[in-house]
Write a protein that holds these residues in place. Structure first.
Motif, mmCIF file in Angstrom:
data_model
loop_
_atom_site.group_PDB
_atom_site.id
_atom_site.type_symbol
_atom_site.label_atom_id
_atom_site.label_comp_id
_atom_site.label_asym_id
_atom_site.label_seq_id
_atom_site.Cartn_x
_atom_site.Cartn_y
_atom_site.Cartn_z
ATOM 1 N N THR A 1 0.818 -1.201 0.000
ATOM 2 C CA THR A 1 0.000 0.000 0.000
ATOM 3 C C THR A 1 0.856 1.257 0.000
ATOM 4 O OG1 THR A 1 -1.249 -1.321 1.563
ATOM 5 C CG2 THR A 1 -2.132 0.823 1.027
ATOM 6 N N PRO B 182 4.243 0.834 -3.549
ATOM 7 C CA PRO B 182 3.866 -0.191 -4.535
ATOM 8 C C PRO B 182 5.050 -0.683 -5.358
ATOM 9 C CG PRO B 182 2.482 1.769 -4.741
ATOM 10 C CD PRO B 182 3.513 2.088 -3.729
ATOM 11 N N ASP C 7 -27.246 2.011 -25.107
ATOM 12 C CA ASP C 7 -26.292 2.904 -24.463
ATOM 13 C C ASP C 7 -26.707 4.358 -24.559
ATOM 14 O OD1 ASP C 7 -23.162 1.207 -25.071
ATOM 15 O OD2 ASP C 7 -24.702 1.025 -23.537
ATOM 16 N N LEU C 8 -27.166 4.758 -25.745
ATOM 17 C CA LEU C 8 -27.422 6.177 -25.939
ATOM 18 C C LEU C 8 -28.737 6.603 -25.316
ATOM 19 C CD1 LEU C 8 -26.039 6.521 -29.533
ATOM 20 C CD2 LEU C 8 -25.028 7.246 -27.370
ATOM 21 N N ASN D 67 -30.759 5.387 -22.517
ATOM 22 C CA ASN D 67 -31.009 5.638 -21.096
ATOM 23 C C ASN D 67 -29.768 5.549 -20.216
ATOM 24 O OD1 ASN D 67 -30.573 2.988 -21.185
ATOM 25 N ND2 ASN D 67 -32.612 2.344 -20.509
ATOM 26 N N ALA D 68 -28.667 5.151 -20.812
ATOM 27 C CA ALA D 68 -27.403 5.134 -20.080
ATOM 28 C C ALA D 68 -27.438 4.317 -18.792
ATOM 29 C CB ALA D 68 -26.936 6.552 -19.763
ATOM 30 N N ALA D 69 -28.487 3.548 -18.588
ATOM 31 C CA ALA D 69 -28.505 2.662 -17.425
ATOM 32 C C ALA D 69 -27.621 1.463 -17.732
ATOM 33 C CB ALA D 69 -29.922 2.196 -17.147
ATOM 34 N N PRO D 70 -27.019 0.844 -16.687
ATOM 35 C CA PRO D 70 -26.271 -0.372 -16.989
ATOM 36 C C PRO D 70 -27.250 -1.398 -17.545
ATOM 37 C CG PRO D 70 -26.411 0.046 -14.619
ATOM 38 C CD PRO D 70 -26.981 1.223 -15.304
ATOM 39 N N LEU E 58 -19.407 -28.413 -2.765
ATOM 40 C CA LEU E 58 -19.286 -26.959 -2.737
ATOM 41 C C LEU E 58 -20.670 -26.308 -2.740
ATOM 42 C CD1 LEU E 58 -17.445 -24.515 -2.807
ATOM 43 C CD2 LEU E 58 -17.517 -24.611 -5.292
ATOM 44 N N THR F 174 -22.345 -26.783 0.607
ATOM 45 C CA THR F 174 -21.737 -25.943 1.645
ATOM 46 C C THR F 174 -22.201 -24.502 1.508
ATOM 47 O OG1 THR F 174 -19.824 -27.380 1.581
ATOM 48 C CG2 THR F 174 -19.555 -25.294 2.700
ATOM 49 N N LEU F 175 -22.226 -24.003 0.278
ATOM 50 C CA LEU F 175 -22.651 -22.619 0.076
ATOM 51 C C LEU F 175 -24.131 -22.450 0.395
ATOM 52 C CD1 LEU F 175 -20.779 -21.689 -3.199
ATOM 53 C CD2 LEU F 175 -20.331 -20.879 -0.889
ATOM 54 N N LEU G 136 0.931 6.983 2.235
ATOM 55 C CA LEU G 136 0.071 6.299 1.275
ATOM 56 C C LEU G 136 0.069 7.054 -0.050
ATOM 57 C CD1 LEU G 136 -3.241 5.333 3.083
ATOM 58 C CD2 LEU G 136 -2.004 3.931 1.471
ATOM 59 N N SER H 158 4.278 6.404 -8.314
ATOM 60 C CA SER H 158 4.174 5.282 -9.251
ATOM 61 C C SER H 158 3.236 5.609 -10.407
ATOM 62 C CB SER H 158 3.755 4.005 -8.526
ATOM 63 O OG SER H 158 2.635 4.237 -7.737
ATOM 64 N N LEU I 192 -9.627 0.738 3.023
ATOM 65 C CA LEU I 192 -8.455 -0.094 3.283
ATOM 66 C C LEU I 192 -8.655 -0.935 4.546
ATOM 67 C CD1 LEU I 192 -5.676 0.041 1.752
ATOM 68 C CD2 LEU I 192 -4.827 1.205 3.775
ATOM 69 N N THR J 35 -15.022 -22.799 -0.584
ATOM 70 C CA THR J 35 -15.930 -21.855 0.053
ATOM 71 C C THR J 35 -15.190 -20.583 0.430
ATOM 72 O OG1 THR J 35 -16.837 -23.851 1.014
ATOM 73 C CG2 THR J 35 -17.810 -21.784 1.700
ATOM 74 N N ARG K 145 -22.893 11.438 -19.812
ATOM 75 C CA ARG K 145 -23.865 10.541 -20.411
ATOM 76 C C ARG K 145 -24.043 10.882 -21.888
ATOM 77 N NH1 ARG K 145 -29.685 11.779 -18.564
ATOM 78 N NH2 ARG K 145 -29.217 13.475 -19.981
ATOM 79 N N GLY L 226 -21.626 8.367 -23.545
ATOM 80 C CA GLY L 226 -22.438 7.171 -23.352
ATOM 81 C C GLY L 226 -21.840 6.444 -22.168
ATOM 82 N N ASP L 227 -22.666 5.831 -21.365
ATOM 83 C CA ASP L 227 -22.104 5.196 -20.177
ATOM 84 C C ASP L 227 -21.608 3.812 -20.538
ATOM 85 O OD1 ASP L 227 -23.223 4.244 -16.891
ATOM 86 O OD2 ASP L 227 -21.278 4.821 -17.645
ATOM 87 N N ALA M 17 -22.430 7.427 -14.497
ATOM 88 C CA ALA M 17 -23.402 8.513 -14.561
ATOM 89 C C ALA M 17 -24.791 7.924 -14.697
ATOM 90 C CB ALA M 17 -23.073 9.431 -15.728
ATOM 91 N N THR M 18 -25.231 7.252 -13.656
ATOM 92 C CA THR M 18 -26.523 6.603 -13.729
ATOM 93 C C THR M 18 -27.634 7.638 -13.559
ATOM 94 O OG1 THR M 18 -26.548 6.252 -11.375
ATOM 95 C CG2 THR M 18 -25.631 4.495 -12.705
ATOM 96 N N PRO M 19 -28.824 7.346 -14.091
ATOM 97 C CA PRO M 19 -29.946 8.271 -13.939
ATOM 98 C C PRO M 19 -30.230 8.566 -12.466
ATOM 99 C CG PRO M 19 -30.509 6.494 -15.443
ATOM 100 C CD PRO M 19 -29.172 6.178 -14.900
#
Lengths: 366, 365
Positions: free
Chosen positions: A100, A103, A235-236, A238-241, A304, A307-308, B147, B154, B258, B279, B328, B332-333, B345-347
């Motif tokens: 940290t 680096p 993309d253009l 509503n720009a929401a993911p 697995l 267990t999960l 820090l 760097s 951190l 796990t 946006r 474009g996002d 840049a979400t709505p």
């Protein structure tokens, strides 16, 4: 399974060979209690009890593993384990602090660490072997630094550098190092898995991975081409993911992850068979392993998932299930008696290396 | 089993000489004067004999065989765990077998399981945040400084180049930045002595592959790339982004993150040995996801801070919202560059900052 004709030191002829099967007698009923008390006391003591927990867990599994009317035993003392753990944790914390604050310097340390790792592996293997006994006779490990360097640093680099094509070579180095340097009492153990046989276990997983990558590539190209216009609009506008895009990505990634896991489990199971079948104790007792790779993959993956899905509470069941399976597919073809051995090991050395391997999730390969 | 019949306590098992594999069938007895004797089962010949206090008796774990080791190194092994316990218990070691007693199959185990769940929840939900706050509070100021220095050096060596902005432009932005910094908690609390560095310093860099970006290091070093200045329509947008970065420093987000990551990793390592490596790996992945959601929260906090600070200086509090809209519309996002992926840049974000700016400018409403 036992390829006696490949044994380097051919056993004297006309000697009666008798198969002794491993068996595991641990039960979920017993182990659940040990496990939950381990976890509880570890939390309550802020981690200190974990050393005692490890000893109890190991003793339970070793003590329930039977071979020819006797069990294994684990002799590490909790305080040894605790000291090793504290040293490892201090080192890890120091390294992370360095990473940290500086680096670039930590990059140098990471490179230097590549040269320390074989030493840790060597010490860890030695400690683990020396605290293991069978019939009151301890194991020992005589592997040196360069063997570990070749098996773990050079082998790993080669396997990655050639995209897995030389992986069986790395496996061979790893198995000859870990198994071939063991000693039981004052007698040597040899392990010489043949490269051809390791490659025999390699091609199916390799084809599985290459085939799926190809299929996914084709699928992505087709789908991507078909949806190209649509994607730009999303993309253009509503720009929401775009959630369904993420969803599509996971549809590809999850099966890919599972397939990778299955392929590597197949490889693990196959190479364990090859390596153990080429392992000879004292020039006359031959190990035999007959894991069914589909069964092994099935047990690993359902373990697995269980267990999960149970927030960890199915872990004791999963651990017992795997130990029982591995015992039933492992045997020793003996010529002559197993009780005429004499131990030589007195001192175990520190637990630093073994605790490093333990905390970092190294597989010892036993 | 034989607990009532006091004198003839005897366990059947096997005896082995020191470090020798061959076993003899033997029985272990303890006499009134606490001498323990392992004797050949057939001939009755004494194989080993020692006072009780000098023996090493292995702990009881499940129903695995127990070993009694004599001072000479010879070992008696038996599965008759109860008889061994009965030999040991009356002789002082009161806590012997305590852990085994807890581990026995019993409804009590359900309570233990509930306790484990409760402890994990409390640790994660309360203890980790409290410890993080304590750690942040006791961290000396030199730590964020260290820090930051390493990080900027760097980054300079790997990504950044000399800025290409004109001196006048730099000066204009720096002056407005300084005016803003004076109104922050750290900026106002900083000692007035001239040889001390100001609480916040603004650095200009050409972003190179990083592109339009701005970030703050925990010691108050704020870095702004040329590309972001060019991207913005007006200086207020740039200042709003800088105010957002100041917000991260004021709230000590990087230090918190951190410590949080360290705390959660330690928590997983704590129980790691007993949950299986697969796990454990998945938990580590999960905690990475959780820290992502934590950083979302930090972003929202810094957004609000930007709105407040811009309002205090007398700029447009909604400038940050306008900047997001610009992002946006212009890019474009797509999440293609760093600034966008950590600052989507979400709505919702635009809406939230607009709403908060409205609220802060018209407090009466």
């Amino acid at each position: 399974m036992a390829d006696t004709e490949t044994a380097p030191a051919a056993a004297p002829r006309a000697i009666h060979m008798q198969r002794e099967n491993f068996s595991f007698t641990g039960t979920v009923r017993e182990y659940f209690g040990i496990w939950i008390v381990n976890v509880l006391l570890t939390i309550v003591t802020l981690g200190i009890y974990s050393a005692w927990a490890k000893v109890r867990r190991q003793r339970y599994f070793y003590g329930n593993t039977h071979l020819a009317g006797a069990t294994f035993d684990y002799h590490a003392r909790p305080k040894q384990i605790l000291i090793g753990r504290i040293l490892v944790v201090v080192l890890l914390v120091a390294y992370n602090l360095l990473a940290t604050f500086a680096p670039l310097a930590s990059l140098l340390f990471a490179v230097a660490f590549l040269f320390v790792l074989p030493w840790l592996v060597m010490r860890g293997m030695r400690f683990s072997a020396r605290v293991t006994s069978y019939r009151n006779v301890r194991f020992d490990f005589t592997g040196g630094y360069w063997g570990a360097f070749r098996a773990y640093i050079l082998g790993t680099a080669l396997a990655y550098g050639t995209l897995g094509i030389l992986l069986p070579l790395a496996s061979r180095w790893m198995w000859t190092y870990t198994l071939g340097n063991l000693r039981y009492g004052d007698r040597p153990i040899t392990s010489d898995p043949r490269l051809g046989k390791l490659y025999g276990q390699w091609w199916l997983p390799a084809f599985m991975i290459v085939g799926t990558l190809l299929a996914i590539f084709v699928w992505l190209t087709v789908v991507g081409y078909a949806m190209n216009d649509q994607l730009n609009q999303i993309d253009l506008q509503n720009a929401a993911p775009p959630l369904h895009l993420i969803f599509l990505l996971y549809i590809v990634l999850i099966p890919l992850g599972i397939l990778f896991a299955v392929a590597s489990l197949f490889y693990q199971a196959g190479t364990r068979n090859v390596a153990l079948n080429a392992t000879i104790i004292d020039g006359r007792h031959v190990m035999a392993s007959s894991i069914g790779r589909r069964r092994y993959a099935w047990i690993s993956i359902t373990n697995l998932i269980a267990t999960l899905a149970t927030l960890g509470f199915a872990r004791p069941w999963a651990a017992i299930r795997m130990a029982s399976y591995l015992a039933t597919v492992t045997a020793l073809d003996t010529t002559g008696s197993l009780d005429e051995y004499v131990g030589t090991v007195r001192d175990e050395g520190g637990a630093f290396g073994s605790e490093y391997m333990d905390l970092e999730g190294f597989d010892l390969g036993f | 089993m034989a607990s009532e019949a006091r004198p003839p306590l005897s366990a059947e098992g096997q005896w082995r000489p020191p470090a020798v594999g061959r076993a003899k069938a033997a029985s272990l007895t303890i006499s009134q004067d606490a001498t323990v004797v392992a004797a050949d089962r057939d001939s009755g010949a004494v194989l080993a004999s020692a006072p009780f206090a000098s023996l090493t008796i292995s702990d009881r774990v499940g129903s695995i065989p127990r070993t009694v080791t004599f001072p000479d190194g010879s070992v008696f092994e038996t599965s008759d765990n109860d008889t061994i316990d009965n030999m040991v218990r009356p002789r002082g070691k009161r806590h012997f077998g305590f852990v085994h007693g807890l581990e026995k199959f019993h409804p009590r185990l359900i309570l233990f399981a509930a306790l484990v769940v409760a402890f994990c929840f409390v640790l994660y939900r309360f203890a980790v945040p409290v410890l993080v706050e304590v750690a942040v509070a006791v961290t000396p100021p030199v730590v964020p400084k260290l820090l930051s220095q390493g990080a900027l050096v760097s980054l300079d060596q790997t990504f950044f180049e000399e800025t290409k902005l004109s001196i006048e432009r730099q000066k204009a932005l720096s002056d407005q930045f300084a005016a803003m910094a004076k109104l922050t908690l750290r900026g106002s609390a900083a000692p007035a002595s001239p040889e001390d560095a100001p609480a916040y310093t603004l650095n200009f860099r050409a972003g190179g592959t990083i592109g339009p970006n701005a970030f703050a290091l925990p010691d108050g070093t704020v870095v702004l790339t040329d590309e972001l200045v060019e991207l913005a329509d007006d200086d207020e947008m740039v200042l709003a982004v800088l105010a957002h970065e100041i917000g991260h420093v004021e709230r000590q987000h990087s230090l918190r993150q951190l410590y949080r990551a360290a705390g959660v990793t330690a928590l997983i390592m704590l129980i790691g040995g007993d949950i299986g490596s697969g796990t454990g790996d998945i938990l580590v992945q999960g905690s990475a996801l959780a820290s992502l959601s934590y950083s979302r929260g930090a972003e929202a906090e810094a957004d609000r801070y930007s709105v407040e600070l811009m309002h205090k200086v007398g700029h447009d509090p909604a400038a940050i919202a306008r900047f997001f809209e610009l992002l946006r519309d212009k890019l474009g996002d797509t999440g293609k560059n760093d600034f966008l992926s950590s600052h989507p840049a979400t709505p919702e974000r635009i809406e939230e900052t607009r709403r908060y700016a409205e609220e802060i400018s018209n407090p009466g409403k």
